[in-house]
Design a protein around this motif. Structure first.
Motif, PDB file in Angstrom:
ATOM      1  N   UNK A  38       0.963  -1.088   0.038  1.00  0.00           N
ATOM      2  CA  UNK A  38      -0.078   0.041   0.055  1.00  0.00           C
ATOM      3  C   UNK A  38       0.957   1.176   0.000  1.00  0.00           C
ATOM      4  N   UNK A  39       1.855   1.164   0.651  1.00  0.00           N
ATOM      5  CA  UNK A  39       2.865   2.590   0.633  1.00  0.00           C
ATOM      6  C   UNK A  39       3.570   2.469  -0.728  1.00  0.00           C
ATOM      7  N   UNK A  40       3.887   1.538  -1.373  1.00  0.00           N
ATOM      8  CA  UNK A  40       4.613   1.796  -2.634  1.00  0.00           C
ATOM      9  C   UNK A  40       3.570   2.244  -3.620  1.00  0.00           C
ATOM     10  N   UNK A  41       2.182   2.080  -3.482  1.00  0.00           N
ATOM     11  CA  UNK A  41       1.143   2.421  -4.539  1.00  0.00           C
ATOM     12  C   UNK A  41       0.454   3.716  -3.915  1.00  0.00           C
ATOM     13  N   UNK A  42       0.854   4.236  -2.740  1.00  0.00           N
ATOM     14  CA  UNK A  42      -0.017   5.337  -2.145  1.00  0.00           C
ATOM     15  C   UNK A  42       0.038   6.470  -3.104  1.00  0.00           C
ATOM     16  N   UNK A  43       1.266   6.789  -3.534  1.00  0.00           N
ATOM     17  CA  UNK A  43       1.329   7.975  -4.504  1.00  0.00           C
ATOM     18  C   UNK A  43       1.244   7.743  -6.025  1.00  0.00           C
ATOM     19  N   UNK A  78       2.343   0.266 -13.091  1.00  0.00           N
ATOM     20  CA  UNK A  78       1.178  -0.466 -13.212  1.00  0.00           C
ATOM     21  C   UNK A  78       1.295  -1.938 -13.890  1.00  0.00           C
ATOM     22  N   UNK A  79       1.965  -2.047 -14.738  1.00  0.00           N
ATOM     23  CA  UNK A  79       1.975  -3.309 -15.584  1.00  0.00           C
ATOM     24  C   UNK A  79       2.879  -4.345 -14.367  1.00  0.00           C
ATOM     25  N   UNK A 124       0.454  -9.397  -8.980  1.00  0.00           N
ATOM     26  CA  UNK A 124      -0.881  -9.645  -8.449  1.00  0.00           C
ATOM     27  C   UNK A 124      -1.417 -11.040  -8.838  1.00  0.00           C
ATOM     28  N   UNK A 125      -1.191 -11.085 -10.304  1.00  0.00           N
ATOM     29  CA  UNK A 125      -1.503 -12.281 -10.983  1.00  0.00           C
ATOM     30  C   UNK A 125      -0.783 -13.637 -10.354  1.00  0.00           C
ATOM     31  N   UNK A 167      -2.852   4.039  -9.416  1.00  0.00           N
ATOM     32  CA  UNK A 167      -2.132   4.467 -10.354  1.00  0.00           C
ATOM     33  C   UNK A 167      -2.101   6.180 -10.627  1.00  0.00           C
ATOM     34  N   UNK A 168      -1.162   6.765 -11.151  1.00  0.00           N
ATOM     35  CA  UNK A 168      -1.370   8.210 -11.411  1.00  0.00           C
ATOM     36  C   UNK A 168      -1.968   8.798 -12.835  1.00  0.00           C
ATOM     37  N   UNK A 169      -2.305   7.593 -13.457  1.00  0.00           N
ATOM     38  CA  UNK A 169      -2.852   7.759 -14.777  1.00  0.00           C
ATOM     39  C   UNK A 169      -4.332   7.751 -14.833  1.00  0.00           C
TER      40      UNK A 169
END
Length: 925
Positions: A880-885, A890-891, A897-898, A923-925
């Motif tokens: 969660x920390x790594x994806x927070x910002x 994304x790939x 996750x897969x 994701x930021x996009x």
């Protein structure tokens, strides 16, 4: 009358064109290939510099410069005034040239003379650019007159080169001007015919030939017309009648219908195309009295002729045969008196002819049939085997033709008079041909014997080596080491007295190169008794090193199999030592690399088979010999490590005590040698490699020593290193090394007296104390990289092992205390990483924080026991920390996750399903 006759000539032109064009069309296709000079024809430009450098003088020179009155700018050739008026005006201006005052520049040095000629060349271009065409022609005529002056005869060939440069410029300018007049309405094709040329261009071209015809003196008239020879392409046959052209050769003419032209014959002449002009110019040269002046005039005609009409072989041959007729003049009173007056010896005088005769013969012999050489040889015999001529013939004709007649040429050389042209020069010319083509096999030994009888009697060391160097190739090409050794012995005999070799290094180097070209078997090469003594003559350091480089280069390229031949090894060690000893503080890095590359190539080709001790002794000697070249020391360490591994493989199961002692000796060699290296990463990598080799050979104490030495060197790693002259950060190289080091530590057993995981702890302590770059995450990356190693060490069976070496899995046997130590160390490392992540959060370095958090998450996912709730929750928090910002890729996140989803389907990994639901993707996009 003038206008009428010119109009008549112009009216007849079209009919002449139509008559000639049919014949030209038939001949054109047949000559299409003949008209082209291929790349195999050596151009004049390649000879020009050699002539200027060879024929020099310290005598004072003079130039006669035209100082006549200027009558203003000459009217354009294409003006609307009457043709006769234009011609009369031009003739008056040319008369002014010949009748005006002259200024003689005296006491010019050679350089001053060259500068004056260059000034005249520039004046020509400037006059032409300002549309002063007659002034340009005056300059060219004045320069051409200089070619009749042989006051300083030694300089004449160079003078010829300088003056003909001006003539070439003039010819090009005139041709381009007329060509430009043919560009309306469209440019002429390269292979144009005269009937495609418009009347204005033809008239202009004809006017130029009128001007040339009015030049009274033969030599300038000849040279200027030759310079404009290419312009004849714009004309076919023109009828001309101008009483003021007394120098034109008259010829009776007929009307194209066949009816004779009456009333005009006394004042009519023909200006023809190139095919008719070249023979006429050839005949004109017969009027030149001085044979040296005449031969260079013929050379210029042949040069221009080869450029514009190389198919006119008959005219080229005629020039040469006319030249033969002038040789008797060389011994006439006129020439002899001139040589006495200028104090020039006949051998020196004859060399002045060489460039011209060589060039004429090159033109004559180009793609000539073999029968022509036979005719040339017969004519030479009739002239008493004139040495100068014979020499030029051997230079010019194809080597294959000369080689098949080598015995005949030797007989002709024997019959030559040596007073004017030494026989060793003739043998040198013959040798050049025989180096390129083979004579009949049965004649080779007699040819060599006859040649060497003459060469060995040459007293001058320089003349001797010049000739001997040529014949070395023939000897190497067709004979064995016995004959080559004899030749080397003779060279040493001639060149050693009074240290004559010091003035002949280029020739001696050429001898070495030729020998190396034909002898690639170094056992044969070094078995020649005189080869090494021959090399001893190279006593100038730079030359000696160059020779050694040549030898080693050939050895590396052609030595196919390893060698243990003591003759080869001793000789090449001496050669390599010479190269090595040339290294000093001023030696460039590129030169050091080149030397090291050759020496390393030699080291790799040395093999004593199963005599491992002899191989190690060689490496010890090489280390002492090549101590100043670090790449060589690195190669020697690699060689010794390979030797240790090969020893264990070959001697497996036999003489184990002796084998172990030898391996320890190899380890000692490396341990002593590595500290002498200046490159920090070379030391680190070789310590690691040598430690792994020692470990593979069950030399545990030696392995520990290497690995501990590597750890102790880590603090010395600078923050930047020089790579190819540029400073670069060392951080990436250091991280690569540490990762390799961690991988090796898995199978390294703990020393019984050093404590649990002593090498791992020692490495991590060094990493902790190392001064990393500001804002660097390198230390944390090392901590994350250490976690997989510790996880692997906690396994009951390690991923890989070394035969006959008990790793920690065997030593500790899953001891709980050992596992507790591993877990404690892991907790410490994870704590250090988490502290760093908090610091990055405070510093708002969210991108770096997210990247490191994702790296730690991946490590826990791959190597951690996520059944542990605390560890499982830590992994979720890191995700969660790594994806927070939203900075994660994304790939990569989707693929992760897969992977988790796939793993969760395994029977013993159902706990991953619960964790999967808690991992959010942003994701930021």
């Amino acid at each position: 009358m003038h206008n009428f006759l010119l109009s008549l000539s112009l009216s007849l032109t079209q009919k002449c064109f139509s008559l000639c064009s049919v014949q030209d069309l038939g001949r054109g296709k047949r000559r299409e290939k003949e008209d082209e000079v291929g790349v195999d024809f050596e151009p004049w430009s390649s000879k020009r510099g050699e002539i200027l450098a060879r024929f020099t003088t310290t005598e004072k020179l003079s130039i006669n410069l035209f100082m006549g009155s200027e009558k203003g700018k000459a009217p354009s050739l294409a003006s609307s005034s009457a043709v006769s008026e234009k011609v009369r005006t031009r003739l008056e201006e040319l008369d002014d040239l010949e009748e005006g005052s002259q200024r003689e520049l005296l006491n010019l040095s050679q350089q001053d003379y060259v500068n004056r000629i260059e000034e005249l060349n520039q004046s020509l271009k400037e006059a032409w650019a300002s549309d002063q065409k007659v002034k340009a022609l005056k300059i060219v005529i004045q320069c051409s007159k200089l070619l009749s002056d042989t006051a300083v005869i030694q300089f004449y060939p160079s003078k010829f080169v300088l003056i003909t440069d001006i003539l070439d410029t003039f010819g090009r300018l005139v041709y381009e001007r007329i060509w430009s007049m043919c560009s309306d309405p469209r440019p002429l094709p390269d292979s144009f015919t005269a009937d495609e040329v418009n009347d204005t261009a033809k008239e202009t071209c004809l006017n130029w030939f009128f001007k040339i015809a009015s030049i009274r003196e033969l030599i300038p008239r000849l040279y200027v017309e030759v310079a404009l020879l290419k312009c004849n392409r714009f004309l076919t046959k023109w009828l001309v009648s101008l009483p003021c052209f007394p120098h034109l050769a008259l010829a009776p003419l007929s009307h194209p219908s066949g009816r004779p032209l009456t009333g005009f014959t006394p004042s009519l002449c023909v200006l023809s195309g190139i095919q008719e002009t070249v023979p006429r110019l050839t005949a004109m040269i017969r009027g030149i009295g001085d044979p040296l002046v005449a031969v260079y005039a013929r050379a210029y005609l042949c040069r221009i002729g080869m450029e514009v009409a190389p198919h006119l072989k008959d005219s080229l041959n005629k020039n040469f045969f006319d030249l033969l007729g002038t040789f008797r003049q060389i011994h006439g009173d006129s020439v002899q008196n001139q040589l006495v007056l200028q104090r020039v010896e006949i051998p020196v005088y004859l060399t002045l002819y060489s460039p011209a005769i060589h060039w004429i013969l090159q033109c004559v012999s180009y793609r000539a049939p073999e029968a022509l050489l036979t005719e040339m040889m017969e004519r030479c015999k009739k002239l008493g085997n004139n040495a100068l001529l014979l020499n030029s013939v051997m230079w010019a004709f194809r080597a294959e033709f000369i080689a098949t007649r080598a015995t005949d040429f030797i007989g002709m050389i024997k019959d030559c008079d040596e007073a004017g042209f030494p026989k060793h020069l003739l043998f040198g010319s013959l040798g050049r041909s025989l180096a390129c083509a083979d004579p009949p096999e049965a004649e080779r030994l007699p040819i060599l014997n006859e040649a060497w009888k003459v060469i060995t009697k040459v007293r001058s060391p320089q003349d001797y080596i010049n000739c001997a160097e040529i014949w070395v190739e023939f000897t190497c090409r067709h004979f064995t080491k016995r004959e080559v050794n004899t030749v080397l012995s003779d060279i040493i005999k001639h060149m050693t007295p009074d240290r004559a070799f010091e003035d002949a290094y280029p020739q001696l180097q050429s001898v070495i190169r030729k020998i190396l070209t034909y002898f690639h078997d170094f056992s044969v090469l070094f078995s020649m008794e005189r080869f090494l003594p021959f090399m001893d003559m190279f006593q100038k350091d730079s030359v000696r090193v160059g020779v050694c480089l040549s030898i080693m280069d050939v050895f590396i390229k052609h030595q196919q199999e390893p060698t243990r031949d003591p003759v080869i090894l001793n000789a090449l060690l001496h050669v390599c030592k010479t190269m090595h000893d040339s290294v000093n503080a001023l030696t460039l890095e590129d030169e050091k690399r080149s030397l090291a590359l050759l020496i390393n190539g030699f080291i790799r080709m040395v093999s004593f088979g199963r005599d491992f001790e002899q191989q190690l002794s060689f490496c010890v000697e090489a280390r002492a010999t090549f101590c100043n070249l670090e790449p060589v020391l690195v190669q020697l360490i690699h060689t010794v490590n390979q030797l240790a591994m090969e020893t264990r493989r070959v001697m497996r199961g036999s003489h184990s005590r002796k084998t172990a002692a030898f391996v320890r000796a190899c380890a000692a060699y490396s341990f002593i040698t590595i500290p002498s290296l200046t490159s920090i990463f070379s030391r680190l990598n070789l310590y690691l490699l040598s430690g792994q080799v020692a470990l593979a050979n069950q030399c545990l104490s030696q392995a520990d020593a290497f690995l501990k030495a590597a750890v102790s060197v880590l603090p010395e790693v600078p923050r930047s290193i020089s790579i190819e002259g540029k400073l670069r950060s060392s951080e990436g190289f250091l991280l690569d090394f540490i990762n390799n080091f961690l991988s090796a530590l898995l199978v390294v057993p703990d020393h019984p007296e050093a404590g649990v995981l002593f090498l791992v702890r020692g490495l991590l302590n060094m990493v902790q104390d190392y001064t990393w770059e500001d804002n660097s995450d390198a230390k944390v990356h090392v901590y994350i990289s250490a976690l997989p190693l510790l996880a692997a060490m906690s396994q009951e069976s390690y991923l890989y092992s070394i035969p006959k070496v008990d790793s920690n899995e065997t030593l500790y046997g899953g001891d709980p205390k050992f596992l507790a130590e591993i877990n404690k160390l892991c907790e410490t490392l994870i704590g250090q990483v988490l502290d760093h992540l908090k610091t990055l959060g405070r510093d708002e370095s969210v991108h770096r924080q997210g990247s490191l958090a994702f790296s730690l998450f991946g490590c826990l996912l791959a190597h951690g026991d996520l059944r542990n709730n605390k560890l499982n929750q830590l992994a979720v928090n890191l995700w969660n920390l790594s994806h927070k910002q939203g900075y994660c890729n994304t790939r990569t996140s989707v693929r992760t996750l897969e992977f988790i989803k796939h793993q969760a389907q395994q029977p013993d990994m159902a706990y991953l399903s619960d964790m999967l639901h808690r991992l959010t993707l942003q994701s930021r996009t």
